[in-house]
Design a protein around this motif. Structure first.
Motif, PDB file in Angstrom:
ATOM      1  N   CYS A  18       0.970  -1.159   0.139  1.00 16.41           N
ATOM      2  CA  CYS A  18      -0.120   0.028   0.035  1.00 16.41           C
ATOM      3  C   CYS A  18       0.965   1.345   0.076  1.00 16.41           C
ATOM      4  O   CYS A  18       1.644   1.525   1.111  1.00 16.41           O
ATOM      5  CB  CYS A  18      -0.884  -0.043   1.110  1.00 16.41           C
ATOM      6  SG  CYS A  18      -2.064   1.707   1.398  1.00 16.41           S
ATOM      7  N   PRO A  19       1.053   1.964  -1.252  1.00 17.79           N
ATOM      8  CA  PRO A  19       1.962   3.243  -1.278  1.00 17.79           C
ATOM      9  C   PRO A  19       1.346   4.303   0.017  1.00 17.79           C
ATOM     10  O   PRO A  19       0.229   4.177   0.351  1.00 17.79           O
ATOM     11  CB  PRO A  19       1.290   3.860  -2.439  1.00 17.79           C
ATOM     12  CG  PRO A  19       0.908   2.575  -3.360  1.00 17.79           C
ATOM     13  CD  PRO A  19       0.392   1.785  -2.567  1.00 17.79           C
ATOM     14  N   LEU A  20       2.263   4.843   0.527  1.00 21.03           N
ATOM     15  CA  LEU A  20       1.913   5.650   1.567  1.00 21.03           C
ATOM     16  C   LEU A  20       0.977   6.720   1.404  1.00 21.03           C
ATOM     17  O   LEU A  20       0.001   7.010   2.289  1.00 21.03           O
ATOM     18  CB  LEU A  20       3.624   6.649   2.238  1.00 21.03           C
ATOM     19  CG  LEU A  20       3.356   7.269   3.205  1.00 21.03           C
ATOM     20  CD1 LEU A  20       2.717   6.640   4.525  1.00 21.03           C
ATOM     21  CD2 LEU A  20       4.869   7.837   3.616  1.00 21.03           C
ATOM     22  N   GLU A  21       0.878   7.214   0.067  1.00 17.53           N
ATOM     23  CA  GLU A  21       0.017   8.398  -0.221  1.00 17.53           C
ATOM     24  C   GLU A  21      -1.437   7.622  -0.378  1.00 17.53           C
ATOM     25  O   GLU A  21      -2.290   8.568  -0.359  1.00 17.53           O
ATOM     26  CB  GLU A  21       0.307   8.875  -1.415  1.00 17.53           C
ATOM     27  CG  GLU A  21       0.260   8.035  -2.761  1.00 17.53           C
ATOM     28  CD  GLU A  21       1.610   7.125  -2.814  1.00 17.53           C
ATOM     29  OE1 GLU A  21       2.088   6.901  -4.165  1.00 17.53           O
ATOM     30  OE2 GLU A  21       2.576   7.451  -1.988  1.00 17.53           O
ATOM     31  N   LYS A  22      -1.690   6.360  -0.252  1.00 23.58           N
ATOM     32  CA  LYS A  22      -2.802   5.897  -0.243  1.00 23.58           C
ATOM     33  C   LYS A  22      -3.363   5.301   1.011  1.00 23.58           C
ATOM     34  O   LYS A  22      -4.320   4.552   1.293  1.00 23.58           O
ATOM     35  CB  LYS A  22      -2.989   4.553  -1.027  1.00 23.58           C
ATOM     36  CG  LYS A  22      -2.707   5.292  -2.779  1.00 23.58           C
ATOM     37  CD  LYS A  22      -3.102   4.035  -3.664  1.00 23.58           C
ATOM     38  CE  LYS A  22      -2.801   4.547  -5.146  1.00 23.58           C
ATOM     39  NZ  LYS A  22      -3.184   3.082  -5.945  1.00 23.58           N
ATOM     40  N   ASP A  24      -4.147   7.035   4.141  1.00 20.71           N
ATOM     41  CA  ASP A  24      -5.338   7.490   4.696  1.00 20.71           C
ATOM     42  C   ASP A  24      -6.463   7.370   4.095  1.00 20.71           C
ATOM     43  O   ASP A  24      -7.596   6.999   4.879  1.00 20.71           O
ATOM     44  CB  ASP A  24      -5.119   9.175   4.452  1.00 20.71           C
ATOM     45  CG  ASP A  24      -3.852   9.625   5.175  1.00 20.71           C
ATOM     46  OD1 ASP A  24      -3.555   9.269   6.245  1.00 20.71           O
ATOM     47  OD2 ASP A  24      -3.265  10.546   4.610  1.00 20.71           O
ATOM     48  N   TYR A  82       7.590   3.929   7.645  1.00 16.17           N
ATOM     49  CA  TYR A  82       6.626   3.648   6.457  1.00 16.17           C
ATOM     50  C   TYR A  82       7.354   4.247   5.225  1.00 16.17           C
ATOM     51  O   TYR A  82       7.385   3.695   4.286  1.00 16.17           O
ATOM     52  CB  TYR A  82       5.366   3.867   6.909  1.00 16.17           C
ATOM     53  CG  TYR A  82       4.186   3.338   5.753  1.00 16.17           C
ATOM     54  CD1 TYR A  82       4.414   3.280   4.584  1.00 16.17           C
ATOM     55  CD2 TYR A  82       2.921   3.392   6.312  1.00 16.17           C
ATOM     56  CE1 TYR A  82       3.349   2.658   3.717  1.00 16.17           C
ATOM     57  CE2 TYR A  82       1.757   3.116   5.530  1.00 16.17           C
ATOM     58  CZ  TYR A  82       2.231   2.464   4.214  1.00 16.17           C
ATOM     59  OH  TYR A  82       1.117   2.028   3.353  1.00 16.17           O
ATOM     60  N   SER A  83       7.742   5.430   5.621  1.00 18.33           N
ATOM     61  CA  SER A  83       8.219   6.376   4.448  1.00 18.33           C
ATOM     62  C   SER A  83       9.608   5.903   4.030  1.00 18.33           C
ATOM     63  O   SER A  83       9.844   6.047   2.879  1.00 18.33           O
ATOM     64  CB  SER A  83       8.367   7.851   4.956  1.00 18.33           C
ATOM     65  OG  SER A  83       9.336   8.016   6.024  1.00 18.33           O
ATOM     66  N   PRO A  86       8.480   2.431   1.548  1.00 22.85           N
ATOM     67  CA  PRO A  86       6.962   2.668   1.273  1.00 22.85           C
ATOM     68  C   PRO A  86       6.491   1.215   0.584  1.00 22.85           C
ATOM     69  O   PRO A  86       5.225   1.017   0.128  1.00 22.85           O
ATOM     70  CB  PRO A  86       7.186   3.588   0.439  1.00 22.85           C
ATOM     71  CG  PRO A  86       8.599   3.830  -0.155  1.00 22.85           C
ATOM     72  CD  PRO A  86       9.434   3.213   1.043  1.00 22.85           C
ATOM     73  N   ARG A 216      -6.051  12.817   7.264  1.00 18.23           N
ATOM     74  CA  ARG A 216      -4.710  12.957   6.746  1.00 18.23           C
ATOM     75  C   ARG A 216      -3.566  12.601   7.678  1.00 18.23           C
ATOM     76  O   ARG A 216      -2.789  13.492   7.825  1.00 18.23           O
ATOM     77  CB  ARG A 216      -4.584  14.382   6.392  1.00 18.23           C
ATOM     78  CG  ARG A 216      -5.169  15.243   7.175  1.00 18.23           C
ATOM     79  CD  ARG A 216      -5.292  16.797   6.738  1.00 18.23           C
ATOM     80  NE  ARG A 216      -6.044  17.770   7.628  1.00 18.23           N
ATOM     81  CZ  ARG A 216      -5.365  18.563   8.584  1.00 18.23           C
ATOM     82  NH1 ARG A 216      -4.036  18.550   8.525  1.00 18.23           N
ATOM     83  NH2 ARG A 216      -5.953  19.384   9.560  1.00 18.23           N
ATOM     84  N   SER A 218      -1.283  10.443   7.511  1.00 19.54           N
ATOM     85  CA  SER A 218       0.194  10.430   7.209  1.00 19.54           C
ATOM     86  C   SER A 218       0.866  11.760   7.283  1.00 19.54           C
ATOM     87  O   SER A 218       2.026  11.758   7.571  1.00 19.54           O
ATOM     88  CB  SER A 218       0.162   9.620   5.672  1.00 19.54           C
ATOM     89  OG  SER A 218      -0.456  10.156   5.078  1.00 19.54           O
ATOM     90  N   ILE A 219       0.062  12.793   6.784  1.00 17.79           N
ATOM     91  CA  ILE A 219       0.518  13.992   6.472  1.00 17.79           C
ATOM     92  C   ILE A 219       1.153  14.591   7.977  1.00 17.79           C
ATOM     93  O   ILE A 219       2.174  15.167   7.986  1.00 17.79           O
ATOM     94  CB  ILE A 219      -0.360  14.924   5.769  1.00 17.79           C
ATOM     95  CG1 ILE A 219      -0.452  14.567   4.390  1.00 17.79           C
ATOM     96  CG2 ILE A 219       0.395  16.487   5.928  1.00 17.79           C
ATOM     97  CD1 ILE A 219      -1.685  15.194   3.694  1.00 17.79           C
TER      98      ILE A 219
END
Length: 534
Positions: A18-22, A24, A82-83, A86, A216, A218-219
């Motif tokens: 699961c990519p980090l940007e997905k 959330d 995670y970052s 990823p 949000r 992760s942000i």
């Protein structure tokens, strides 16, 4: 590194990238669409495995497992790992609160005792716990599989086994289930860790996970991780010999997402002891003296009893403030009538004032809002008994009755709460032990100013709070940052409580550590030495 296998009620996601940007969007799908409130994410990296524990639909803490070493950490540490990796597989497992407590105890505490089942019988362990009436959590490992048993007064009351141990659950009694599970593992292949410390507090940065920021996460937490990394780098440079800096004025708070609405009421967690979850120990906020008198002409006196505002944190009352001067300001800056030391509180957050024959609460444009009886307000007339919420602090508006001293009950804390098995039985068992002679050497802390602080039997709290026995200043130092507690046979243990920079012993970040002569403790930019002296 093989991925460990822990018990779970169900599996929703199993080893998918699961990519980090997905993340959330995935989090929202699990907690909102599927309505899953409790469980844990597991992400297996090449050399370690990270966990993110969810309680009541909100991140509670993180955990790290490297080889056989458990550690309990802040939520931002999970996202930082995670970052860095990823593309590592991510899983999510549903788990009830009892199982979550058991898992987090493995990460948060060190076992009081460890056994190999080829050297001691599991029944013998249970009989010894029952003889002392001790509450405990057992962690049983067979290869890469873990099982959890929760014991009330020495008796197993709940067992959680991996899929390979499902047959053991057919036994009618929890104690028989546990024995059957151990019996069906390869001989000598099970180790049993006994944990008698069963209280687990949320991570210090769990307060940043709110209804608004959960979309949000992760942000929010990557931003916190970046701030912490900057502060740690500056602290490391100073430890390596850079000239000491003069402590500057308090900088602006980290640019983390603000905490808006209060989180929903935490579900009560009841164990076999019949006791509810306890709120985290309240840390008093410093209350500023009333500001100087205004040059304007004094208004007419208030008719009847003068209203009051009572300040609470959790179930602890911190102060009572009179509206005799017709106005009370609330905020983070010194000079406010009610000072709340929290980076999420605005410098001038709100005001309570007399307006004609009314008393009104007004929000002063704060980022996180002011709430009256659960509703966010810009301006609201107050009535006797109304409750005002400013992040974690609660203020109760009260109009005293003439000649009557009313009984005031503290409002309940609706935020993240400590998960635990009530330690009453543990305290009783400890009280029944015979006294042992004290050590010949006296334990002391050598403070940064080279003064010596003797450690006696009582707990010692270190942090920036006014009520700490050892005050430590600095950005990212929590009000209650760490605690030193006595252990068996005159030993002492340091436990990290909060603070984004963590607590380090001999250069390593710890969740808890049994202190030895010569250990160096670092909190923020301050060093302390633990020594045994005659």
């Amino acid at each position: 590194m093989p991925s460990p296998r822990f018990p779970a009620t169900a599996t929703l996601l199993d080893a998918k990238v699961c990519p980090l940007e997905k993340f959330d969007a995935l989090f929202a799908k699990i907690t909102q669409e599927r309505r899953v409130a409790d469980g844990y994410f597991l992400q297996a990296h090449p050399e370690e495995t990270w966990f993110l524990f969810l309680v009541n639909g909100s991140p509670y803490a993180s955990g790290r497992l490297a080889v056989d070493a458990f550690s309990f950490g802040e939520i931002h540490e999970f996202f930082a790992a995670y970052s860095r990796h990823p593309q590592s597989p991510l899983s999510f497992f549903v788990a009830d609160k009892h199982l979550l407590l058991g898992l987090m105890v493995l990460f948060r505490h060190r076992p009081a005792r460890q056994f190999a089942t080829d050297l001691v019988d599991t029944g013998e362990i249970l009989r010894e716990l029952a003889a002392r009436g001790a509450d405990a959590i057992l962690g049983l490992r067979a290869g890469e599989e873990w099982a959890i048993a929760i014991c009330n007064k020495g008796q197993p009351v709940m067992n959680y086994f991996p899929p390979s141990g499902a047959e053991a659950l057919q036994e009618p009694a929890p104690s028989a289930q546990l024995l059957a599970y151990v019996f069906t593992r390869p001989f000598g292949g099970v180790t049993v860790d006994v944990y008698e410390e069963t209280r687990v507090d949320p991570a210090g940065d769990a307060i940043l996970a709110t209804p608004r920021t959960r979309s949000r996460l992760s942000i929010v937490f990557l931003r916190v991780a970046a701030k912490v990394q900057e502060a740690e780098a500056a602290s490391q440079r100073e430890r390596e010999g850079a000239p000491a800096e003069v402590t500057p004025a308090e900088p602006a708070p980290p640019e983390v997402a603000p905490e808006p609405a209060p989180p929903p009421q935490a579900e009560e967690l009841v164990f076999a002891t019949g006791e509810e979850m306890a709120a985290p120990e309240a840390v008093p906020a410093e209350v500023a003296p009333p500001s100087g008198p205004s040059e304007a002409p004094a208004p007419a006196a208030i008719q009847g009893p003068i209203p009051e505002v009572l300040l609470f944190l959790g179930d602890k009352q911190l102060g009572t403030f009179s509206l005799g001067k017709r106005e009370l300001t609330i905020g983070r800056n010194p000079g406010n009538d009610i000072l709340i030391d929290n980076v999420g509180v605005s410098r001038r957050h709100a005001v309570i004032k007399v307006s004609g024959d009314r008393v009104v609460a007004e929000d002063l444009g704060s980022a996180n809002g002011t709430f009256v009886n659960g509703e966010r307000i810009t301006s609201c007339e107050l009535r006797d008994g109304d409750e005002i919420l400013v992040l974690k602090h609660r203020l109760m508006y009260r109009v005293p009755k003439e000649g009557v001293t009313p009984k005031v009950e503290a409002p309940r804390d609706t935020g993240q709460q400590t998960m635990y098995i009530a330690p009453g039985a543990i305290a009783q068992a400890a009280a029944g032990k015979p006294d042992t002679p004290g050590p010949k050497l006296r334990p002391r802390l050598i403070l940064p100013d080279l003064t010596k602080f003797g450690l006696e039997a009582e707990e010692v709290t270190l942090g920036s709070g006014a009520d700490c026995e050892i005050r430590i200043s600095g950005l990212f130092v929590a009000r209650a940052h760490a605690r030193i507690v006595p252990e068996r046979e005159g030993q002492f243990k340091i436990i990290h409580l909060g603070g984004l920079l963590g607590t380090r012993v001999n250069g390593e970040k710890i969740s808890e550590h049994l202190l030895k002569h010569g250990d160096e403790i670092v909190i923020g930019k301050q060093k302390l030495l633990f020594r045994l002296e005659r």
